[in-house]
Design a protein around this motif. Structure first.
Motif: not given
Length: 236
Positions: A10, A13, A46, A49, A64, A66, A96-97, A99, A115, A163, A165
């Motif tokens: 990740i 974040v 989160l 958020d 969440v 991604h 939010n995520l 990658t 995660a 979670i 980073a």
């Protein structure tokens, strides 16, 4: 056959509050910022958020968001005009995520991913909305995202946790290996009245109820719903 991706880092974040969306008269929380600390995640997402429009965003089935940073290079090449500064770093799509190494081809409906200390389950792909048009200054951005299949996806939170980073995102279970999100998106936006595919989607217990209901409506009515209210800003 390509080896399944089961473990990625990740990288970023992100979270953020809702704010006025330019001069539209609407609010949005699409402008997320990277978090430099671990963050708690629970059933509604989160900590810290926000979602401005809870009818269409957020909630347990979209806790969440991604988005694959892998897609950014393609968007930089494809969008007309000067390269949007938004695409220089993660966060352009309200994710939010972020990658690298995991896309809609690699993720399946119902996947369980660890995660950090949280357990997340893939609940649905993202349905892009007109706020992306405003975000990118492109009148057809939401339609572009939908047509590309590079939509991103949502998780529900099965086990709350923390979670940060640098944490790993690890695949724990894959109950529906025959349903990568790329296949789901093709059924909804390309082969839109494929009855066999729609029947299969309607029976995917791990898929969000709203998407299963949409598949059932298409089966019952034999027509595709009007996308304009979602893709085009109110008032045109």
């Amino acid at each position: 056959m390509t080896e399944a991706v089961t473990d990625v880092a990740i990288d970023v974040v992100l979270a953020g509050p809702s704010a006025p969306l330019g001069t539209t008269g609407f609010r949005s929380a699409i402008a997320k910022v990277p978090l430099g600390r671990p963050v708690a995640v629970g059933p509604n997402g989160l900590e810290g958020d926000e979602q401005a429009d809870l009818r269409h965003h957020g909630g347990p089935e979209k806790a969440v968001h991604h988005y694959a940073f892998d897609h950014y290079a393609g968007w930089r090449q494809e969008l007309p005009g000067p390269e949007p500064a938004l695409l220089a770093r993660p966060g352009a799509f309200g994710e939010n995520l972020s990658t690298i190494g995991l896309t809609e081809n690699d993720i399946c409906v119902g996947d369980l991913w660890r995660a950090g200390s949280a357990l997340l389950q893939v609940s649905q792909a993202r349905q892009p909305c007109w706020k992306l048009n405003h975000r990118f200054g492109a009148a057809d951005m939401a339609r572009r995202v939908q047509a590309s299949g590079r939509t991103g996806w949502y998780y529900r939170v099965v086990e709350p946790g923390v979670i940060a980073a640098g944490d790993r995102l690890r695949l724990i279970d894959r109950p529906h290996p025959a349903w990568p999100l790329a296949r789901l998106l093709r059924a909804f936006y390309v082969d839109r009245l494929d009855r066999a595919a729609l029947a299969g989607i309607a029976e995917l217990e791990a898929l969000s109820p709203s998407w299963r209901a949409l598949a059932r409506r298409r089966l019952e009515r034999g027509v595709v719903e009007d996308w304009a209210p979602r893709l085009e800003p109110p008032g045109g």
